[in-house]
Scaffold this active site. Structure first.
Site: not given
Length: 746
Positions: A548-549, A602-603, A630, A707
């Site tokens: 994902k990263t 991230d994370d 937002k 990974k």
């Protein structure tokens, strides 16, 4: 005054003869500051009138220079009528005056300051009529000077409307105003010594000068800001005072310049002083005001305004403009009552400053310019209309502005042929997205240092190679080396941030990876092109180790946005909740300063300190993220937010999932052909080995992230070639990447 016949007489006092005014009886009916035309042998002479009781009714008194100029003989009768000035076109913009000692043989080696002379001239003869060719006597520094009006230019109001004024219009008769420009030129036979900017036409800088040149002043990329400041703050100071008074218009007395460091706030403030032909600006750093002794800080504020107060008492509306520049104004003008446990010095300093700018005895001859990187810290009372009412953001320069700035800082190199022809300023401007003016100047210095370094001998002592130094030139490679190694923008993209996340590249092991990158590209295009959605946010969710990263970093890198930052928990280890909130907030505030920005959060579960045991998480950080995810960026700015998480369900319960525009699922490798495709792209096994692995995983249940797969491949690669495949399959099974069936012996 209707047309009358008046007899010419001598001026009753020496003081009146120095006023350059014609004098009539105080019993004569005329308006204050009125002007008359005197007719003599077909010629017309315009004078400003004064009254005095010693002048008889039916007479008009002239000084000796006036009688010489107009050929006015004492005892003769002359026709006199009222003269009316049209304030919209008869006001003097620039007037050139020839100067000499009144006594021709007088010799004085002392230098006379033409700037002070011009200031006193404007105070002495304000609102008087002047004609080309007119002679008068002027007293300065206890010396008498003979003046002759050589040239008059009319004030052109078109410049206030942004018009292009190619040449000021000449005129014969004009009205002198406090903001007119007076230029002194010594006569050809005079021994007078003049110094200062007002001694020559070429040296003057006027707010209404049509040949104003930003590049000569060392200013680049701030044309729009100067135009806006001029319209708001200085237009009223160009018009005649009586017109401004009739409109009920008050001058702007304060400007606040704010923006990132190094973008030209201090430079702009200094040039405003020169542009206005005002007194030399008083520049003070905010912390310099503060003093440990009681009452001294407030006294320092009063001293700054003392000269302006004194001049306003003496001259009233004719007082010159006094500019006071506060650098780092947030140091002394914090919100009152915000500093718990302080001595209250900051509060009293703010009170003193407020009373001077817009108190009971307010000054109208001042312009206060405040500069800060933190406008949010400044007391609100200081920002209301009547105080620092013009708030101007001095942001990062755009591409056109960067070209101007680079041209300014490379001008001397081009002049002396020290810049190679392969340097393209436009290319450099494209490559320096989000560079401030100071960083661009630093880039030029770094390139010069790189070029100089080539001509230093590498021996026991450091010395310049004279033979090659004569051919010194800064080339394109010098700039590129400085771009890559030396100067990085504070509000830009640090490649090292996201390069580490994609150091192995993106392995497109299946259609799902290509689909994620395709969706990411669509979000990038939406952020760039859509005017309806300046804020676009996307959440990449999937199992741990699914990449994902890396995908988020790849999408942000491919966007080519000038500002890319990764908000990662590994940079906030040991931070308290408040410190973590402030660090996250700063990343978003920096992003708002760029036209196009991308922030990767991230994370997220690690940022929130989430653990399933308990469960526990930081509500303070959660609320901060919910607000920032937002919050739309300021007008004209666009922001793309990419979040990553391995705990979608947890974020759903926290209400964070709804803060993102869309959610994209990142799957693990789940089929044998996907595994083989990944191995082929990585090139870690030979074709024969890949075939054996494909046979072994055929019809097996797979579930492994890319990974983790990379880690297993590198572990197996450490074995001898004959055992690499079996070791890899064994590791794959141990890590749970395969179903429960055992492999056949290979």
């Amino acid at each position: 005054m209707a047309a009358r016949i008046l007899k010419a007489v001598k001026c009753p006092t020496e003081a009146l003869s120095l006023t350059n005014c014609a004098v009539v009886s105080d019993k004569e009916q005329h308006e204050p500051c009125s002007h008359v035309t005197v007719y003599n042998e077909g010629r017309e002479f315009v004078f400003t009138l004064k009254t005095h009781p010693e002048v008889n009714v039916g007479c008009i008194a002239f000084s000796l220079p006036q009688r010489k100029w107009g050929g006015l003989v004492l005892g003769y009768d002359f026709k006199v009528t009222t003269y009316k000035f049209d304030k919209s076109r008869d006001c003097i913009s620039n007037m050139t005056v020839e100067i000499d000692f009144l006594q021709k043989k007088y010799v004085d080696s002392n230098a006379y300051d033409s700037d002070k002379m011009a200031s006193e001239f404007l105070q002495e003869f304000n609102n008087q009529a002047f004609t080309v060719g007119q002679q008068l006597v002027f007293s300065f520094s206890d010396k008498l000077f003979n003046l002759v009006i050589k040239d008059i230019e009319a004030m052109d109001a078109r410049i206030l409307k942004g018009g292009n004024v190619s040449e000021a219009s000449k005129m014969k008769v004009g009205l002198l105003l406090p903001n007119s420009q007076v230029i002194f030129e010594k006569s050809e036979v005079s021994a007078i010594v003049l110094i200062g900017k007002s001694k020559t036409r070429d040296a003057r800088q006027s707010i209404i000068s049509p040949d104003w040149n930003f590049e000569k002043m060392g200013i680049g990329g701030l044309d729009r800001e100067f135009s806006d400041i001029f319209r708001r703050a200085f237009a009223s100071r160009v018009f005649p005072p009586d017109i401004v008074e009739q409109m009920g218009c008050k001058h702007v007395k304060g400007i606040l310049l704010f923006g990132p460091p190094g973008c030209g706030k201090t430079l702009m403030a200094r040039q405003i002083g020169k542009m206005l032909k005002a007194r030399e600006p008083k520049i003070v750093n905010g912390p310099e005001i503060l003093n440990k002794y009681v009452g001294e800080s407030e006294a320092n504020i009063r001293k700054l305004f003392a000269d302006a107060e004194d001049e306003q008492k003496r001259l009233g509306a004719n007082s010159g403009l006094h500019i006071i520049i506060f650098d780092e104004i947030d140091a002394i003008c914090k919100q009152r009552g915000s500093m718990a446990g302080s001595t209250g010095v900051h509060d009293t300093v703010v009170n003193q400053l407020l009373s001077k700018i817009d108190g009971v005895e307010q000054l109208n001859n001042i312009l206060v310019i405040g500069m800060t990187n933190r406008p949010d810290l400044i007391d609100e009372a200081l920002l209301r209309p009547g105080r620092l009412e013009v708030k101007m953001e001095i942001g990062l320069p755009d591409e056109k502005g960067r070209i101007q700035i680079l041209n300014i800082h490379t001008a001397k190199m081009r002049q002396y042929d020290l810049m190679a022809t392969d340097i393209d300023i436009t290319e450099l401007a494209v490559e320096t997205k989000n560079y401030s003016g100071a960083e661009l100047e630093g880039l030029v210095r770094a390139a010069q240092s790189t070029a100089m370094n080539r001509h230093i001998k590498a021996s026991s002592t450091v010395e310049v190679d004279i033979q090659t130094a004569e051919n010194l030139q800064v080339c394109r490679l010098d700039f590129m080396a400085s771009l890559n190694n030396d100067i990085k923008p504070a509000f830009g993209t640090n490649q090292e941030d996201y390069a580490s996340y994609i150091m192995n590249g993106i392995i497109r092991w299946g259609d799902s990876v290509s689909a994620v990158l395709g969706d990411g590209e669509l979000r990038v295009q939406q952020t760039q092109k859509s005017d309806r959605t300046p804020l676009v946010s996307v959440l990449l969710e999937g199992p741990p180790g699914s990449g994902k990263t890396a995908l988020a970093a790849k999408i942000s890198e491919d966007s080519q946005f000038p500002f890319i930052k990764i908000c990662s928990p590994d940079k906030m280890i040991g931070h308290s909740e408040i410190a973590k909130c402030q660090a996250i907030k700063k990343i978003f505030e920096d992003a708002y300063k760029s036209q196009l920005s991308c922030v990767v959060v991230d994370d997220i579960e690690r940022l929130l300190d989430f653990v399933p045991i308990g469960p526990r998480f930081s509500n303070l950080v959660l609320q901060a993220l919910l607000v920032l995810l937002k919050k739309p960026p300021p007008k004209g700015r666009k922001l793309l937010i990419i979040g990553t998480t391995s705990c979608k369900d947890v974020l759903q319960e926290m209400g964070m999932l709804d803060a993102f525009s869309t959610t994209i699922h990142i799957p693990n490798i789940s089929r044998g052909e996907q595994l083989v495709e990944a191995l082929e792209l990585l090139g870690s096994f030979q074709e024969k080995e890949r075939a054996a692995i494909a046979q072994a995983v055929k019809d097996k249940t797979l579930w492994i992230g890319i990974k983790k797969l990379l880690m297993l491949i590198e572990m197996a690669a450490q074995m001898d070639q004959d055992y690499r495949v079996s070791k890899f399959l064994s590791l794959l099974e141990d890590e749970g990447g395969l179903g429960s069936n055992k492999f056949a012996a290979i």
